[in-house]
Write a protein that holds these residues in place. Structure first.
Motif, PDB file in Angstrom:
ATOM      1  N   ASP A 158      -3.923  -6.815  -1.465  1.00 41.80           N
ATOM      2  CA  ASP A 158      -3.512  -6.337   0.254  1.00 41.80           C
ATOM      3  C   ASP A 158      -3.388  -4.723   0.256  1.00 41.80           C
ATOM      4  O   ASP A 158      -3.553  -4.335   1.360  1.00 41.80           O
ATOM      5  N   GLY A 159      -3.472  -4.115  -0.727  1.00 40.71           N
ATOM      6  CA  GLY A 159      -3.370  -2.595  -0.570  1.00 40.71           C
ATOM      7  C   GLY A 159      -1.816  -2.199  -0.087  1.00 40.71           C
ATOM      8  O   GLY A 159      -0.979  -2.922  -0.077  1.00 40.71           O
ATOM      9  N   PHE A 160      -1.757  -1.077   0.436  1.00 39.74           N
ATOM     10  CA  PHE A 160      -0.428  -0.616   1.246  1.00 39.74           C
ATOM     11  C   PHE A 160      -0.624   0.497   2.159  1.00 39.74           C
ATOM     12  O   PHE A 160      -2.091   1.073   2.384  1.00 39.74           O
ATOM     13  N   THR A 161       0.291   0.570   3.026  1.00 39.67           N
ATOM     14  CA  THR A 161       0.028   1.385   4.451  1.00 39.67           C
ATOM     15  C   THR A 161       0.269   3.025   3.757  1.00 39.67           C
ATOM     16  O   THR A 161       0.825   3.306   2.747  1.00 39.67           O
ATOM     17  N   VAL A 162      -0.335   3.802   4.605  1.00 40.89           N
ATOM     18  CA  VAL A 162      -0.198   5.225   4.287  1.00 40.89           C
ATOM     19  C   VAL A 162       0.816   5.698   5.115  1.00 40.89           C
ATOM     20  O   VAL A 162       1.339   5.158   6.351  1.00 40.89           O
ATOM     21  N   VAL A 163       1.802   6.760   4.858  1.00 32.37           N
ATOM     22  CA  VAL A 163       2.975   7.091   5.174  1.00 32.37           C
ATOM     23  C   VAL A 163       2.485   8.092   6.448  1.00 32.37           C
ATOM     24  O   VAL A 163       1.518   8.482   6.463  1.00 32.37           O
TER      25      VAL A 163
END
Length: 311
Positions: A136-141
């Motif tokens: 799924d990966g992850f979001t960038v801040v």
């Protein structure tokens, strides 16, 4: 150093695109941002093609640039976009300096398959890394540029991609005309003669490969900033194949060809998905195949034909 005519045209085109972006809908701004970002990765592919090499693993550095942005913000609390891009650039350069020692020994299908293998290794590692979100990966801040927080992250990424894309294009335009850039073309034609001239072909290919990796990472970093998310698919072989396809679509005649081809590819795919949601892949393939069939040397050959006709 005087400004060349093609460089002045590229600057004018970037300014025009920026002004049009102020009046464009959000979807078009986002599409243009991704197209410019991917064009930078395509330029890395073009650099290798000009030396007679085809990389099916440029997604490796595209992914490294994207994950550097995500991990730098998530684990190091870095919010400055330029610093995050620089981290991705350095990480890609460092890895390419190691891999280049091996890859510059090979040519043709062996080089292509090895580059794809390394990209898929990274994909496998990321898929198994639960701390990085696995598949799924992850979001960038949330990010800023030198302390400036853009009101709209979409427009902020758009301007950042436009400026960096222009700078890289101007740099590569001069690089292609430099001794190393011309040596790359000579190696593609006859690398044995290059050695007889006293030029180290491995050294030239090594420099070219490392530089292409760094530029690819910049494209990946910009993509992550624009999309706000990273996942292992950035390193998957189909993404690398897409970059090769766009490179063939545009041709290797000029740095601007990669940006034109990337934008055409993005628009054709966007409208194909909108109009033919169940068969958009086939429509995309047919349209782009027709372009390549009628323009075997890429879209840029249209400009060279007009130039020859005018002369």
């Amino acid at each position: 150093m005087s400004l060349q005519k093609s460089e002045a045209i590229m600057i004018a085109a970037a300014v025009a695109i920026g002004l049009v972006g102020l009046m464009s809908p959000n979807w078009l701004v986002f599409t243009t941002t991704l197209a410019v970002s991917k064009a930078l990765v395509v330029l890395g592919v073009v650099m290798l093609m000009r030396s007679g090499l085809v990389s099916f693993g440029q997604g490796l550095f595209f992914c490294i640039g994207g994950y550097a942005v995500g991990m730098g913000g998530r684990f190091l609390n870095i919010q400055d976009a330029l610093l995050l891009i620089f981290i991705g650039f350095v990480a890609a350069i460092a890895l390419a300096m190691v891999l280049g020692l091996l890859l510059t020994r090979y040519r043709e299908i062996f080089f292509a398959m090895l580059t794809m293998a390394f990209s898929m290794i990274l994909f496998g590692i990321l898929v198994k890394s639960h701390g990085l979100g696995s598949t799924d990966g992850f979001t960038v801040v949330q990010w800023s540029v030198l302390g400036w927080q853009p009101e709209s992250s979409g427009m902020g990424a758009f301007w950042l991609a436009l400026v960096l894309g222009l700078l890289v294009a101007l740099f590569l335009n001069r690089f292609f005309q430099s001794s190393i850039g011309l040596a790359c073309e000579a190696i593609r034609e006859n690398e044995v003669r290059v050695e007889y001239m006293g030029v180290s072909r491995r050294q030239v290919l090594y420099i070219n490969y490392v530089l292409a990796a760094g530029i690819g990472a910049i494209g990946g970093s910009l993509t992550a900033l624009a999309a706000g998310h990273v996942d292992p698919e950035m390193a998957y072989w189909t993404i690398s194949g897409e970059f090769v396809f766009i490179a063939l679509l545009g041709g290797t005649g000029h740095v601007a060809a990669a940006f034109i081809a990337a934008m055409i590819f993005a628009l054709v795919r966007t409208y194909a998905v909108e109009l033919f949601p169940n068969s958009w892949q086939m429509i995309l393939g047919i349209v782009l195949l027709l372009i390549i069939l009628f323009l075997p040397k890429g879209i840029w050959s249209l400009f060279t034909r007009q130039k020859k006709a005018a002369s």
